[in-house]
Scaffold this active site. Structure first.
Site, PDB file in Angstrom:
ATOM      1  N   LYS A  21      -6.493   5.742  -5.441  1.00 57.96           N
ATOM      2  CA  LYS A  21      -6.519   7.048  -6.106  1.00 57.96           C
ATOM      3  C   LYS A  21      -5.454   7.119  -7.196  1.00 57.96           C
ATOM      4  O   LYS A  21      -5.707   7.612  -8.310  1.00 57.96           O
ATOM      5  CB  LYS A  21      -6.299   8.150  -5.072  1.00 57.96           C
ATOM      6  CG  LYS A  21      -6.375   9.559  -5.635  1.00 57.96           C
ATOM      7  CD  LYS A  21      -6.192  10.593  -4.535  1.00 57.96           C
ATOM      8  CE  LYS A  21      -6.249  12.015  -5.104  1.00 57.96           C
ATOM      9  NZ  LYS A  21      -6.052  13.031  -4.021  1.00 57.96           N
ATOM     10  N   ASP A  43       4.760   3.085   2.531  1.00 57.86           N
ATOM     11  CA  ASP A  43       6.172   2.729   2.700  1.00 57.86           C
ATOM     12  C   ASP A  43       6.310   1.352   3.337  1.00 57.86           C
ATOM     13  O   ASP A  43       7.159   0.544   2.940  1.00 57.86           O
ATOM     14  CB  ASP A  43       6.883   3.762   3.585  1.00 57.86           C
ATOM     15  CG  ASP A  43       6.875   5.158   2.987  1.00 57.86           C
ATOM     16  OD1 ASP A  43       6.722   5.276   1.766  1.00 57.86           O
ATOM     17  OD2 ASP A  43       7.026   6.121   3.759  1.00 57.86           O
TER      18      ASP A  43
END
Length: 489
Positions: A206, A274
């Site tokens: 995205k 992360d």
């Protein structure tokens, strides 16, 4: 392939990693929903527990540290209790917090998620996303300058919370490049020109579509998006994460390399980015190739999405997935090995959870219970009754599954990190050896009836009671089988 990656990670020298970015405190409020409020058409969440975790750039640093790196964190926090909690979590992970800068104009960014049945019902954010004032930026730069020479590389973790304005990023990347350091960026927003000069940019699908202006639907679209991002950022590499499709690494010159997803079970994707950037950077900064670093990052991400909540993925978890040995054989431990495993996990700042049982005819209720137990912390150690111990508790006709079979099946569950047999009537001696932070038991117990409660609470730990799945029990299964066969005969 896995053998080579296993050896590369196992023998890796600990790199020194600096993480700069938006620091976040994640709070998970867990409960059960069994009724609708009489006051409004709203579900009522009855809270059963709460967990506070590192988020954003702090979670990136936690992942780097859990993978064996010497991690340093630079970011902004408020002058509040959330900042104190965050510093405490960093200390537990052995990550220095001296380089966190207090910004009086904002609270510490906090995300509170309300969970039921492992599903997120609501998220409440406490934050200010304005650009940080110049004095805070100067303090951050001063702390980076003082430490950049001691680090092997820099991770920029951008969550769009105001800690990384464009001019600051320009100075930061220029400083890193002048020091000869690689820069790995987890980006945010539409304009990636602010990351110009970075070594690697790691958007998800995205984000890559938004920044490149390419509506990504197929492989050609991914390639076009990467080419556009190369033009904008002048980066050497682009790594696009693709969720259940894995990830693709693009080089400035040459074809892309696609890595299929490794995930076995997906419970929560928060924190996966992360984990990817931390694992990628740790391997790169330790001197490994980008392809090998991406493969290890792909495995680490697969482990992370199997957790509930943004949890740091430890080096031993990745090694277990990469090991040429069967996964279950690595989880079966002696009491001494389990105690050493728990001590190592605590030293890495991970919360050790313990539970125990016979688990004779392992069923859906057991699996549900064990995943709930694992969600209470970072590591789940399971004490398993031996055959002779089960006979004392359940009678001469039990167990129906011998201890080796039960151990093998339980070790195959991703939520279980270690299994050790015990022969005593209770797991008290095992609990004393393992010294868990949390002991979990099912809803048929009360805290005062849990063996080892006093031992755990004396060390500052706690007992957690989790609800059991209704209508699932070994006795019920046995009675059902016996009744069915009697009926058929």
């Amino acid at each position: 392939m896995n053998q080579r990656l296993y050896e590369a990670l196992a023998s890796m020298r600990p790199p020194r990693v600096m993480v700069v970015g938006d620091v976040i405190l994640d709070i998970y409020v867990r409960g059960v929903i069994e009724r609708i409020s009489p006051e409004a058409p709203a579900q009522v969440l009855e809270i059963t527990g709460e967990e506070i975790l590192l988020g954003g750039a702090a979670n990136v640093a936690a992942n780097a540290a859990a993978l064996g790196a010497d991690a340093r964190l630079v970011g902004l926090v408020g002058k509040d209790s959330a900042a104190q909690a965050l510093r405490g979590l960093l200390k537990k992970r052995k990550i220095p917090s001296e380089s966190l800068v207090i910004d009086q104009t904002r609270p510490t960014t906090t995300k509170t998620r309300f969970m039921a049945m492992r599903q997120q019902m609501l998220r409440v954010d406490r934050e200010r996303r304005h650009t940080a004032p110049p004095d805070a930026m100067e303090k951050m730069l001063a702390r980076i300058r003082a430490n950049i020479g001691k680090c092997d590389g820099l991770i920029i973790s951008d969550y769009g919370k105001g800690a990384l304005p464009d001019k600051f990023l320009e100075k930061l990347i220029a400083l890193a490049r002048a020091s000869g350091k690689m820069v790995v960026v987890d980006p945010k927003g539409r304009d990636y020109s602010k990351y110009r000069g970075a070594t690697i940019i790691t958007p998800n699908r995205k984000e890559a579509s938004l920044a490149s202006g390419v509506d990504i639907k197929d492989e050609d679209d991914y390639r076009q998006a990467a080419e556009r991002l190369f033009e904008i950022t002048k980066a050497q590499h682009i790594l696009i994460t693709r969720g259940e499709e894995g990830m693709t690494v693009f080089h400035r010159r040459g074809r892309g390399v696609h890595l299929p997803a490794e995930a076995l079970e997906v419970f929560d994707v928060s924190g996966a980015g992360d984990t990817v950037i931390a694992a990628l950077a740790v391997m790169l900064f330790a001197g490994h190739t980008l392809e090998d670093a991406a493969k290890v990052a792909n495995v680490a991400a697969a482990i992370e999405v199997g957790h509930v909540g943004a949890k740091a993925v430890a080096k031993d978890e990745v090694l277990r997935r990469l090991s040429p040995e069967p996964t279950g054989s690595l989880k079966a431990m002696t009491r001494k090995e389990a105690a050493a495993f728990a001590k190592r996990a605590r030293g890495e700042g991970r919360t050790v959870v313990f539970t125990n049982g016979c688990f004779d005819i392992i069923h859906a209720g057991h699996v549900d219970y064990l995943f709930k137990a694992r969600a209470a912390g970072d590591v789940l150690i399971l004490g398993l009754n031996t055959d002779s111990s089960v006979r004392k508790l359940k009678g001469k006709n039990r167990p129906l599954m011998n201890e080796n079979d039960r151990l093998k099946v339980l070790s195959a569950l991703s939520c279980v990190d270690a299994v050790t047999l015990f022969n005593e009537d209770t797991p008290l001696n095992l609990i004393k050896a393992v010294q868990p932070d949390i002991v979990v038991k099912g809803g048929d117990y009360t805290p005062d009836t849990v063996v080892g409660r006093d031992v755990v609470e004396k060390r500052g730990g706690k007992v957690v009671i989790v609800p059991l799945m209704e209508g699932r029990s070994t006795t019920g299964i046995i009675n059902h089988i016996v009744g069915k066969y009697k009926k058929d005969s």
